[in-house]
Design a protein around this motif. Structure first.
Motif, PDB file in Angstrom:
ATOM      1  N   THR A 191       0.859  -1.093   0.138  1.00  0.00           N
ATOM      2  CA  THR A 191       0.088  -0.059   0.039  1.00  0.00           C
ATOM      3  C   THR A 191       1.021   1.372   0.042  1.00  0.00           C
ATOM      4  OG1 THR A 191      -1.669  -1.225   1.297  1.00  0.00           O
ATOM      5  CG2 THR A 191      -1.816   1.049   1.418  1.00  0.00           C
ATOM      6  N   LEU A 192       0.822   2.243  -1.083  1.00  0.00           N
ATOM      7  CA  LEU A 192       1.443   3.467  -0.791  1.00  0.00           C
ATOM      8  C   LEU A 192       0.811   4.597  -0.484  1.00  0.00           C
ATOM      9  CD1 LEU A 192       2.553   3.007  -4.638  1.00  0.00           C
ATOM     10  CD2 LEU A 192       3.733   2.382  -2.667  1.00  0.00           C
ATOM     11  N   ARG A 193       1.367   5.232   0.431  1.00  0.00           N
ATOM     12  CA  ARG A 193       0.901   6.416   1.029  1.00  0.00           C
ATOM     13  C   ARG A 193       1.729   7.611   0.789  1.00  0.00           C
ATOM     14  NH1 ARG A 193      -2.517   2.985   3.556  1.00  0.00           N
ATOM     15  NH2 ARG A 193      -2.797   2.115   5.213  1.00  0.00           N
ATOM     16  N   GLY A 194       1.196   8.854   1.061  1.00  0.00           N
ATOM     17  CA  GLY A 194       1.918  10.065   1.274  1.00  0.00           C
ATOM     18  C   GLY A 194       2.720  10.082  -0.102  1.00  0.00           C
TER      19      GLY A 194
ATOM     20  N   GLU B 153       5.292   8.857  -1.262  1.00  0.00           N
ATOM     21  CA  GLU B 153       5.488   7.554  -2.132  1.00  0.00           C
ATOM     22  C   GLU B 153       4.479   7.392  -3.185  1.00  0.00           C
ATOM     23  OE1 GLU B 153       7.214   2.987  -1.211  1.00  0.00           O
ATOM     24  OE2 GLU B 153       5.702   3.915   0.195  1.00  0.00           O
ATOM     25  N   ALA B 154       3.238   7.462  -2.657  1.00  0.00           N
ATOM     26  CA  ALA B 154       2.211   7.342  -3.518  1.00  0.00           C
ATOM     27  C   ALA B 154       2.053   8.495  -4.665  1.00  0.00           C
ATOM     28  CB  ALA B 154       0.978   7.503  -2.730  1.00  0.00           C
ATOM     29  N   ARG B 155       2.205   9.626  -4.176  1.00  0.00           N
ATOM     30  CA  ARG B 155       2.388  10.868  -5.109  1.00  0.00           C
ATOM     31  C   ARG B 155       3.593  10.470  -6.112  1.00  0.00           C
ATOM     32  NH1 ARG B 155       0.812  13.105  -1.110  1.00  0.00           N
ATOM     33  NH2 ARG B 155       2.036  14.255   0.039  1.00  0.00           N
ATOM     34  N   LYS B 156       4.758   9.932  -5.938  1.00  0.00           N
ATOM     35  CA  LYS B 156       5.755   9.602  -6.798  1.00  0.00           C
ATOM     36  C   LYS B 156       5.495   8.717  -7.759  1.00  0.00           C
ATOM     37  CE  LYS B 156       9.768  11.076  -3.831  1.00  0.00           C
ATOM     38  NZ  LYS B 156      10.989  10.405  -3.129  1.00  0.00           N
ATOM     39  N   PHE B 157       4.745   7.676  -7.390  1.00  0.00           N
ATOM     40  CA  PHE B 157       4.225   6.738  -7.907  1.00  0.00           C
ATOM     41  C   PHE B 157       3.222   7.223  -9.193  1.00  0.00           C
ATOM     42  CE2 PHE B 157       1.029   3.291  -9.153  1.00  0.00           C
ATOM     43  CZ  PHE B 157       2.147   2.455  -9.716  1.00  0.00           C
ATOM     44  N   VAL B 158       2.357   7.798  -8.770  1.00  0.00           N
ATOM     45  CA  VAL B 158       1.121   8.341  -9.664  1.00  0.00           C
ATOM     46  C   VAL B 158       1.957   9.407 -10.545  1.00  0.00           C
ATOM     47  CG1 VAL B 158      -0.820   9.889 -10.001  1.00  0.00           C
ATOM     48  CG2 VAL B 158      -0.829   8.152  -8.203  1.00  0.00           C
ATOM     49  N   ASP B 159       2.838  10.361 -10.161  1.00  0.00           N
ATOM     50  CA  ASP B 159       3.681  11.028 -11.128  1.00  0.00           C
ATOM     51  C   ASP B 159       4.261  10.132 -12.163  1.00  0.00           C
ATOM     52  OD1 ASP B 159       2.614  13.302  -9.919  1.00  0.00           O
ATOM     53  OD2 ASP B 159       4.524  13.729  -8.676  1.00  0.00           O
ATOM     54  N   SER B 160       4.947   9.170 -11.743  1.00  0.00           N
ATOM     55  CA  SER B 160       5.811   8.393 -12.824  1.00  0.00           C
ATOM     56  C   SER B 160       4.866   7.647 -13.835  1.00  0.00           C
ATOM     57  CB  SER B 160       6.889   7.398 -12.026  1.00  0.00           C
ATOM     58  OG  SER B 160       6.050   6.457 -11.433  1.00  0.00           O
ATOM     59  N   MET B 161       3.736   7.226 -13.344  1.00  0.00           N
ATOM     60  CA  MET B 161       2.489   6.371 -14.265  1.00  0.00           C
ATOM     61  C   MET B 161       2.085   7.580 -15.273  1.00  0.00           C
ATOM     62  SD  MET B 161       2.382   3.472 -13.756  1.00  0.00           S
ATOM     63  CE  MET B 161       4.138   3.478 -13.468  1.00  0.00           C
ATOM     64  N   ILE B 162       1.984   8.847 -14.792  1.00  0.00           N
ATOM     65  CA  ILE B 162       1.490   9.846 -15.544  1.00  0.00           C
ATOM     66  C   ILE B 162       2.490  10.465 -16.752  1.00  0.00           C
ATOM     67  CG2 ILE B 162       0.918  12.324 -15.669  1.00  0.00           C
ATOM     68  CD1 ILE B 162      -0.483  11.988 -13.300  1.00  0.00           C
ATOM     69  N   LYS B 163       3.820  10.390 -16.131  1.00  0.00           N
ATOM     70  CA  LYS B 163       4.691  10.520 -17.091  1.00  0.00           C
ATOM     71  C   LYS B 163       4.985   9.514 -18.059  1.00  0.00           C
ATOM     72  CE  LYS B 163       9.891  11.499 -17.184  1.00  0.00           C
ATOM     73  NZ  LYS B 163      11.119  11.310 -16.433  1.00  0.00           N
ATOM     74  N   ARG B 164       4.941   8.147 -17.733  1.00  0.00           N
ATOM     75  CA  ARG B 164       5.037   7.068 -18.843  1.00  0.00           C
ATOM     76  C   ARG B 164       3.738   7.059 -19.785  1.00  0.00           C
ATOM     77  NH1 ARG B 164       6.803   0.916 -17.259  1.00  0.00           N
ATOM     78  NH2 ARG B 164       8.603   2.021 -17.905  1.00  0.00           N
ATOM     79  N   GLU B 165       2.634   7.300 -18.954  1.00  0.00           N
ATOM     80  CA  GLU B 165       1.588   7.298 -20.069  1.00  0.00           C
ATOM     81  C   GLU B 165       1.620   8.359 -21.253  1.00  0.00           C
ATOM     82  OE1 GLU B 165      -2.715   8.858 -18.930  1.00  0.00           O
ATOM     83  OE2 GLU B 165      -2.729   6.761 -18.748  1.00  0.00           O
ATOM     84  N   LYS B 166       2.111   9.553 -20.939  1.00  0.00           N
ATOM     85  CA  LYS B 166       2.293  10.775 -21.807  1.00  0.00           C
ATOM     86  C   LYS B 166       3.549  10.613 -22.538  1.00  0.00           C
ATOM     87  CE  LYS B 166      -0.205  13.883 -19.030  1.00  0.00           C
ATOM     88  NZ  LYS B 166      -0.095  15.429 -18.787  1.00  0.00           N
ATOM     89  N   SER B 167       4.603   9.717 -22.312  1.00  0.00           N
ATOM     90  CA  SER B 167       5.778   9.558 -23.230  1.00  0.00           C
ATOM     91  C   SER B 167       5.483   8.817 -24.322  1.00  0.00           C
ATOM     92  CB  SER B 167       6.729   8.932 -22.427  1.00  0.00           C
ATOM     93  OG  SER B 167       6.573   7.556 -21.868  1.00  0.00           O
ATOM     94  N   PRO B 168       6.298   8.971 -25.466  1.00  0.00           N
ATOM     95  CA  PRO B 168       5.981   8.046 -26.728  1.00  0.00           C
ATOM     96  C   PRO B 168       6.279   6.612 -26.252  1.00  0.00           C
ATOM     97  CG  PRO B 168       7.841   9.694 -27.015  1.00  0.00           C
ATOM     98  CD  PRO B 168       7.267   9.787 -25.569  1.00  0.00           C
ATOM     99  N   MET B 169       5.796   5.727 -27.171  1.00  0.00           N
ATOM    100  CA  MET B 169       5.974   4.281 -27.033  1.00  0.00           C
ATOM    101  C   MET B 169       7.442   4.146 -27.492  1.00  0.00           C
ATOM    102  SD  MET B 169       2.627   2.613 -29.046  1.00  0.00           S
ATOM    103  CE  MET B 169       3.298   0.962 -28.562  1.00  0.00           C
ATOM    104  N   SER B 170       8.299   3.205 -26.782  1.00  0.00           N
ATOM    105  CA  SER B 170       9.277   2.711 -27.039  1.00  0.00           C
ATOM    106  C   SER B 170       9.451   1.816 -28.095  1.00  0.00           C
ATOM    107  CB  SER B 170      10.031   2.052 -25.727  1.00  0.00           C
ATOM    108  OG  SER B 170       9.497   0.655 -25.422  1.00  0.00           O
TER     109      SER B 170
END
Length: 56
Positions: free
Chosen positions: A10-13, A15-32
């Motif tokens: 379970t991610l909290r605080g 750690e959770a914000r960093k995870f969500v930010d990394s998922m948003i960044k990955r979603e917006k980046s072009p496909m490898s």
């Protein structure tokens, strides 16, 4: 023999914000290139995979 599956942490605080930010960044980046090849391979074999999705 298969290994048991561990509980999902379970991610909290911060750690959770960093995870969500990394998922948003990955979603917006072009496909490898590897992702593009995987997508093309799956799309080529689409009918085979759909057999498992529509097994009514």
């Amino acid at each position: 023999m298969a290994k048991p599956i561990r509980a999902t942490p379970t991610l909290r605080g911060e750690e959770a914000r960093k995870f969500v930010d990394s998922m948003i960044k990955r979603e917006k980046s072009p496909m490898s290139q590897i992702d593009k090849l995987l997508y093309a391979d799956i799309n080529k074999n689409r009918k085979y995979f759909e057999l498992f999705l529509n097994f009514n």
